[in-house]
Design a protein around this motif. Structure first.
Motif, PDB file in Angstrom:
ATOM      1  N   ILE A 123       0.824  -1.210   0.000  1.00  0.00           N
ATOM      2  CA  ILE A 123       0.000   0.000   0.000  1.00  0.00           C
ATOM      3  C   ILE A 123       0.866   1.271   0.000  1.00  0.00           C
ATOM      4  N   GLN A 124       2.134   1.074  -0.273  1.00  0.00           N
ATOM      5  CA  GLN A 124       3.067   2.144  -0.626  1.00  0.00           C
ATOM      6  C   GLN A 124       3.074   3.315   0.348  1.00  0.00           C
ATOM      7  N   GLY A 125       3.126   2.966   1.642  1.00  0.00           N
ATOM      8  CA  GLY A 125       3.328   3.988   2.666  1.00  0.00           C
ATOM      9  C   GLY A 125       2.124   4.841   2.976  1.00  0.00           C
ATOM     10  N   LEU A 126       0.921   4.318   2.793  1.00  0.00           N
ATOM     11  CA  LEU A 126      -0.289   5.106   3.059  1.00  0.00           C
ATOM     12  C   LEU A 126      -1.378   4.267   3.694  1.00  0.00           C
ATOM     13  N   SER A 127      -1.872   4.704   4.835  1.00  0.00           N
ATOM     14  CA  SER A 127      -3.082   4.138   5.428  1.00  0.00           C
ATOM     15  C   SER A 127      -3.867   5.288   6.039  1.00  0.00           C
ATOM     16  N   GLY A 128      -5.025   5.568   5.485  1.00  0.00           N
ATOM     17  CA  GLY A 128      -5.842   6.676   5.988  1.00  0.00           C
ATOM     18  C   GLY A 128      -7.198   6.198   6.441  1.00  0.00           C
ATOM     19  N   ALA A 147       8.684   9.992  -1.845  1.00  0.00           N
ATOM     20  CA  ALA A 147       8.468  11.162  -2.702  1.00  0.00           C
ATOM     21  C   ALA A 147       7.019  11.220  -3.173  1.00  0.00           C
ATOM     22  N   ARG A 148       6.441  10.064  -3.485  1.00  0.00           N
ATOM     23  CA  ARG A 148       5.062  10.044  -3.984  1.00  0.00           C
ATOM     24  C   ARG A 148       4.078  10.442  -2.892  1.00  0.00           C
ATOM     25  N   VAL A 149       4.281   9.942  -1.698  1.00  0.00           N
ATOM     26  CA  VAL A 149       3.397  10.318  -0.592  1.00  0.00           C
ATOM     27  C   VAL A 149       3.506  11.811  -0.314  1.00  0.00           C
ATOM     28  N   LEU A 150       4.714  12.324  -0.263  1.00  0.00           N
ATOM     29  CA  LEU A 150       4.883  13.754   0.024  1.00  0.00           C
ATOM     30  C   LEU A 150       4.247  14.613  -1.063  1.00  0.00           C
ATOM     31  N   ASP A 151       4.315  14.153  -2.295  1.00  0.00           N
ATOM     32  CA  ASP A 151       3.688  14.897  -3.395  1.00  0.00           C
ATOM     33  C   ASP A 151       2.175  14.917  -3.276  1.00  0.00           C
ATOM     34  N   ARG A 152       1.610  13.887  -2.635  1.00  0.00           N
ATOM     35  CA  ARG A 152       0.152  13.705  -2.596  1.00  0.00           C
ATOM     36  C   ARG A 152      -0.475  14.097  -1.255  1.00  0.00           C
ATOM     37  N   LEU A 153       0.235  14.703  -0.353  1.00  0.00           N
ATOM     38  CA  LEU A 153      -0.304  14.934   0.989  1.00  0.00           C
ATOM     39  C   LEU A 153      -1.663  15.630   0.966  1.00  0.00           C
ATOM     40  N   GLY A 163      -6.012  17.525  -9.380  1.00  0.00           N
ATOM     41  CA  GLY A 163      -5.654  16.849 -10.623  1.00  0.00           C
ATOM     42  C   GLY A 163      -5.357  15.377 -10.411  1.00  0.00           C
ATOM     43  N   ASP A 164      -4.499  14.816 -11.259  1.00  0.00           N
ATOM     44  CA  ASP A 164      -4.240  13.379 -11.224  1.00  0.00           C
ATOM     45  C   ASP A 164      -3.596  12.923  -9.917  1.00  0.00           C
ATOM     46  N   ALA A 165      -3.029  13.831  -9.146  1.00  0.00           N
ATOM     47  CA  ALA A 165      -2.491  13.471  -7.832  1.00  0.00           C
ATOM     48  C   ALA A 165      -3.588  12.974  -6.903  1.00  0.00           C
ATOM     49  N   GLY A 166      -4.830  13.226  -7.254  1.00  0.00           N
ATOM     50  CA  GLY A 166      -5.939  12.796  -6.416  1.00  0.00           C
ATOM     51  C   GLY A 166      -6.157  11.293  -6.400  1.00  0.00           C
ATOM     52  N   TYR A 167      -5.680  10.594  -7.414  1.00  0.00           N
ATOM     53  CA  TYR A 167      -5.887   9.154  -7.461  1.00  0.00           C
ATOM     54  C   TYR A 167      -4.973   8.446  -6.468  1.00  0.00           C
ATOM     55  N   THR A 168      -5.546   7.559  -5.667  1.00  0.00           N
ATOM     56  CA  THR A 168      -4.775   6.822  -4.665  1.00  0.00           C
ATOM     57  C   THR A 168      -3.620   6.085  -5.340  1.00  0.00           C
TER      58      THR A 168
END
Length: 302
Positions: A123-128, A144-150, A197-202
């Protein structure tokens, strides 16, 4: 509306600086403002256990890696960015649907457990979690991906919170369906894309999974499934189902998110509405409109 983002940066630093025998109680103290999430459990719950269940960092880990992870979140100004994104998201929902009022929120950002392979790799470093009104928890490892998508991660959970707190949609564990869960994930991801934008996709959902018609068709066969113990496989995929003792059904990680965004997209295109406007829309309405448009049979029809 008041959004309170807890200063877990200072709390985490204090935990890592403390003597080993004192750390568990400091973890409980950090999580204490979130105890109201578990009001329905007689006698309450040990918040240190909640921390572990949410993939929170191992407080017994004395390596420098945790300090590096915390430093990365601080350097990214994560707490401020999340607060600002939630303000933006709240304004967007209330503007789109004036009948909705975003509840007061307590928000806890937790450094994740970098030693947990499922958390870091699958789950690539994300649990919400934002499904209980008034509370949002975000457990992350600062890739880097998680920080970009905070920001997108935060408003995804906000949409859930509004749907089940102020939106009038009832999550009744006795009768809730996979269809509701799938639709809610699709709405939340789509709402995040409306803002970011596209950063919204999990990000733990592969692009190939999003475009896979077989995945969509398979998820559609499970929309009427009830029993929350069965949801992991249909929404998060077989790997997560196995982790929590559930039965796999033949789906990849994030299958329900992928199907949900396609179902929601079909509904929004048909009705000319947005995910922000649809926070209160029953999943049955969305599925009734979307499934035939995608060549799928609505639940309950032979």
């Amino acid at each position: 509306m008041t959004i309170s983002v807890i200063d877990s940066a200072s709390a985490t630093a204090s935990i890592l600086d403390a003597a080993p025998e004192a750390r568990a109680d400091l973890v409980r103290k950090m999580w204490a403002p979130m105890a109201g999430m578990y009001h329905f459990i007689p006698g309450g719950i040990d918040m240190a256990t909640v921390h572990r269940q949410n993939f929170g960092f191992d407080w017994e880990d004395s390596s420098a890696t945790l300090r590096d992870g915390l430093a990365a979140l601080v350097a990214a100004d994560a707490w401020t960015r999340i607060a600002n994104a939630l303000d933006m998201g709240a304004a967007a929902v209330e503007s789109a649907d004036p009948a909705v009022r975003v509840p007061d929120l307590k928000v806890l950002l937790v450094l994740g457990d970098h030693t947990n392979g499922h958390f870091l790799d699958e789950i690539q470093g994300l649990s919400g979690f934002g499904g209980i009104g008034g509370y949002i928890t975000l457990t992350v490892w600062p890739t880097a991906r998680v920080l970009d998508r905070l920001e997108a991660i935060a408003v995804h959970e906000l949409h859930h919170n509004v749907r089940y707190a102020a939106g009038g949609v009832v999550w009744d564990p006795a009768i809730v369906t996979v269809g509701e869960h799938v639709v809610s994930e699709g709405l939340a991801d789509t709402f995040a894309t409306e803002l970011f934008g596209d950063a919204g996709y999990t990000h733990f959902v592969a692009e190939a999974t999003r475009a896979d018609n077989d995945v969509l068709a398979k998820v559609a066969t499970g929309l009427d499934v009830t029993g929350m113990q069965n949801f992991a496989a249909w929404v998060l995929g077989d790997s997560t189902a196995r982790l929590f003792g559930g039965a796999p059904v033949g789906l990849p990680t994030g299958a329900g998110y992928a199907a949900g965004t396609r179902l929601v997209d079909a509904y929004l295109h048909a009705t000319g509405t947005s995910a922000a406007q649809s926070v209160r829309t029953p999943s049955s309405d969305i599925l009734r409109e979307a499934l035939p448009r995608l060549g799928l049979t609505p639940p309950g029809r032979a």
